[in-house]
Design a protein around this motif. Structure first.
Motif, PDB file in Angstrom:
ATOM      1  N   UNK A 185     -86.465  24.734 -38.666  1.00 14.52           N
ATOM      2  CA  UNK A 185     -85.312  23.865 -38.212  1.00 14.52           C
ATOM      3  C   UNK A 185     -84.246  25.116 -38.085  1.00 14.52           C
ATOM      4  N   UNK A 186     -83.131  24.723 -37.220  1.00 19.51           N
ATOM      5  CA  UNK A 186     -81.974  25.658 -37.033  1.00 19.51           C
ATOM      6  C   UNK A 186     -80.757  25.171 -36.446  1.00 19.51           C
ATOM      7  N   UNK A 187     -79.676  25.647 -36.834  1.00 17.09           N
ATOM      8  CA  UNK A 187     -78.510  25.109 -35.929  1.00 17.09           C
ATOM      9  C   UNK A 187     -78.482  25.552 -34.716  1.00 17.09           C
ATOM     10  N   UNK A 188     -77.789  24.912 -33.828  1.00 17.45           N
ATOM     11  CA  UNK A 188     -77.564  25.309 -32.226  1.00 17.45           C
ATOM     12  C   UNK A 188     -77.067  26.739 -32.297  1.00 17.45           C
ATOM     13  N   UNK A 189     -77.620  27.352 -31.309  1.00 16.28           N
ATOM     14  CA  UNK A 189     -77.444  28.864 -31.380  1.00 16.28           C
ATOM     15  C   UNK A 189     -77.784  29.883 -32.071  1.00 16.28           C
ATOM     16  N   UNK A 190     -78.499  29.340 -33.249  1.00 19.22           N
ATOM     17  CA  UNK A 190     -78.949  30.344 -34.265  1.00 19.22           C
ATOM     18  C   UNK A 190     -80.305  30.950 -33.567  1.00 19.22           C
ATOM     19  N   UNK A 191     -80.497  32.129 -33.821  1.00 20.96           N
ATOM     20  CA  UNK A 191     -81.546  32.948 -33.119  1.00 20.96           C
ATOM     21  C   UNK A 191     -82.796  32.733 -33.827  1.00 20.96           C
ATOM     22  N   UNK A 200     -79.185  38.694 -22.573  1.00 24.13           N
ATOM     23  CA  UNK A 200     -77.918  38.988 -22.852  1.00 24.13           C
ATOM     24  C   UNK A 200     -78.011  40.416 -22.288  1.00 24.13           C
ATOM     25  N   UNK A 201     -76.733  40.840 -21.597  1.00 22.44           N
ATOM     26  CA  UNK A 201     -76.583  42.002 -21.211  1.00 22.44           C
ATOM     27  C   UNK A 201     -75.136  42.313 -21.477  1.00 22.44           C
ATOM     28  N   UNK A 202     -74.776  43.810 -21.908  1.00 19.73           N
ATOM     29  CA  UNK A 202     -73.295  44.531 -22.384  1.00 19.73           C
ATOM     30  C   UNK A 202     -73.404  45.830 -22.045  1.00 19.73           C
ATOM     31  N   UNK A 256     -75.720  34.838 -28.572  1.00 17.76           N
ATOM     32  CA  UNK A 256     -75.094  36.274 -28.208  1.00 17.76           C
ATOM     33  C   UNK A 256     -74.200  36.878 -29.323  1.00 17.76           C
ATOM     34  N   UNK A 257     -73.226  35.793 -29.662  1.00 16.72           N
ATOM     35  CA  UNK A 257     -72.398  36.192 -30.573  1.00 16.72           C
ATOM     36  C   UNK A 257     -72.867  36.703 -31.819  1.00 16.72           C
ATOM     37  N   UNK A 258     -74.188  36.416 -32.239  1.00 15.52           N
ATOM     38  CA  UNK A 258     -74.859  36.792 -33.467  1.00 15.52           C
ATOM     39  C   UNK A 258     -75.730  37.993 -33.457  1.00 15.52           C
ATOM     40  N   UNK A 259     -75.762  38.759 -32.055  1.00 15.30           N
ATOM     41  CA  UNK A 259     -76.081  40.016 -32.039  1.00 15.30           C
ATOM     42  C   UNK A 259     -75.197  41.183 -32.212  1.00 15.30           C
ATOM     43  N   UNK A 314     -66.952  38.569 -28.348  1.00 16.36           N
ATOM     44  CA  UNK A 314     -66.071  37.783 -28.766  1.00 16.36           C
ATOM     45  C   UNK A 314     -66.047  36.327 -28.611  1.00 16.36           C
ATOM     46  N   UNK A 315     -64.932  35.546 -28.497  1.00 18.57           N
ATOM     47  CA  UNK A 315     -64.930  34.078 -28.187  1.00 18.57           C
ATOM     48  C   UNK A 315     -64.857  33.528 -26.951  1.00 18.57           C
ATOM     49  N   UNK A 316     -64.304  34.374 -26.183  1.00 17.74           N
ATOM     50  CA  UNK A 316     -63.640  34.049 -24.767  1.00 17.74           C
ATOM     51  C   UNK A 316     -64.867  33.876 -23.968  1.00 17.74           C
TER      52      UNK A 316
END
Length: 417
Positions: A64-70, A106-108, A192-195, A201-203
């Protein structure tokens, strides 16, 4: 006397020629760099794929995991020049709200992130197929079909490209199912926010083509309720599959429509069997259509186009018993999965090729009219002689100008009067 003008002309043009030579040499050098980088990415991509076979195998049942959890994360060696990239497997939700695993890239850019974190371009890809092996992230070059990737990286954006549930990760297909597709797009941004190294950020700005247009439009309609911690700045689409009833009616008379239906029918059958029953959903198929659908649904559009045509071409006009846009329960299901049921309160960019024979210009015109009636700020651009496949590339210069405005918090011009 004639020699002097010639000499003068030579002296005036020589610096230009020298400049031209320098420019040509620079272009050649840049081209060589990109060519070498493409070769490098192909070689390293082949090596990546060897490891991917185990990366995409996760425990069953899924913890089980929350939505977006890696669930799992790995760096991609074949990232584009000047960037860092990861494959990520994360938790998302299907149409019924059940926990499922999905994959994304995910690419930065390799430049310092702003203090508030990088703004994200969340990419919704066009149709690649409906089977697990058709995921863009499984390609030797998982970046090549992200339209605008290099431009976005140069501007400092992070790019998050979801595969959609059922692609990459084993599971039921979500083809043209607006809710699970959009969940996976928004949850990919959360992942991606958790990488930590990505410094995101959040935008968020949503950007999608064709099927991806449907995915990101649904994400824009649902973002406030589903992912309120994200700050949606705008949504941009090229030739979006916005109105599925028009799409099916327009295309079922050709090979594209047969192919789309062969991907959609199994996905809808799995998603809505409890609600309607399998027999009622599949009754729209002719006997030959029913026999061919599993074969076509297992083929990838980009790599098996010839094989798809061999099956689909003889079925044109003989695949379905009636138009799904006017036949229940398909009429209701197509309407439920068409964009526009909820207003979008951020700026919308729409690009449409006027030579598009898949998403017809009239269908996009109708959708823009709906957006205007809902008081959405829409920037609508039409591109003569542009077909479906090139719609996003044709729209990109205008989209980048629109993107600069919405990222700065400015209101771009609106087509609506």
């Amino acid at each position: 006397m004639r020699d002097r003008p010639s000499a003068d002309i030579w002296r005036r043009t020589r610096p230009r020629r020298r400049g031209l030579v320098i420019v040509v040499l620079l272009i050649m050098a840049i081209g060589s760099v990109f060519a070498v980088d493409a070769i490098r990415r192909h070689i390293e991509g082949e090596a990546d794929l060897v490891g991917d076979r185990t990366f995409y195998r996760i425990p069953d049942p899924l913890p089980e995991g929350e939505p977006g959890e890696i669930v799992r994360l790995e760096e991609i060696d074949s990232a584009p020049l000047g960037s860092t990239a990861w494959r990520v497997i994360y938790h998302t939700r299907d149409l019924a709200g059940s926990d499922v695993a999905a994959s994304a890239v995910v690419v930065v850019p390799d430049i310092p992130a702003p203090a508030r974190g990088r703004a994200v371009i969340a990419w919704g890809h066009p149709t690649t197929g409906a089977a697990t092996q058709c995921a863009p992230s499984l390609d030797v070059d998982p970046f090549q079909f992200i339209e605008g990737l290099h431009e976005f990286l140069l501007e400092g954006y992070a790019v998050v490209a979801a595969d959609y549930p059922g692609l990459g990760m084993a599971g039921a297909s979500s083809y043209l199912l607006g809710v699970p597709e959009s969940n996976s797009v928004l949850d990919a941004v959360r992942a991606a926010h958790d990488i930590d190294a990505a410094k995101i950020g959040t935008d968020v700005i949503l950007w999608g083509h064709s099927q991806g247009g449907q995915a990101v439009l649904f994400a824009a309609e649902r973002a406030d309720g589903y992912a309120p911690e994200l700050t949606l700045r705008g949504v941009a689409v090229a030739a979006p599959a916005a109105d599925l009833t028009e799409l099916m009616s327009d295309d079922i008379v050709n090979v594209s429509g047969v192919t789309i239906a062969s991907y959609a029918i199994p996905a809808y059958e799995a998603a809505y069997a409890e609600r309607y029953g399998t027999a009622e959903l599949t009754a729209i198929l002719t006997p030959s259509g029913a026999a061919a659908t599993p074969k076509m649904a297992d083929m990838c559009l980009l790599s098996q186009n010839k094989e798809i045509h061999a099956i689909a071409d003889p079925l044109i006009g003989h695949y379905l018993t009636s138009d799904p846009a006017t036949t229940e329960p398909w009429k209701t299901l197509l309407e439920e999965n068409s964009a526009g049921s909820s207003p979008i309160r951020v700026p919308v960019f729409v690009g449409q090729g006027l030579a598009d024979e898949l998403v017809k210009p009239a269908a996009t015109e109708d959708y823009v009219t709906l957006l205007c009636r809902q008081d959405t700020r829409v920037s609508f651009h039409r591109y003569p002689s542009v077909n479906h496949g090139l719609a996003a590339y044709a729209a990109l210069p205008d989209m980048l100008g629109w993107l600069a405005a919405v990222s700065a918090g400015e209101a771009p011009p609106s087509t609506c009067r």
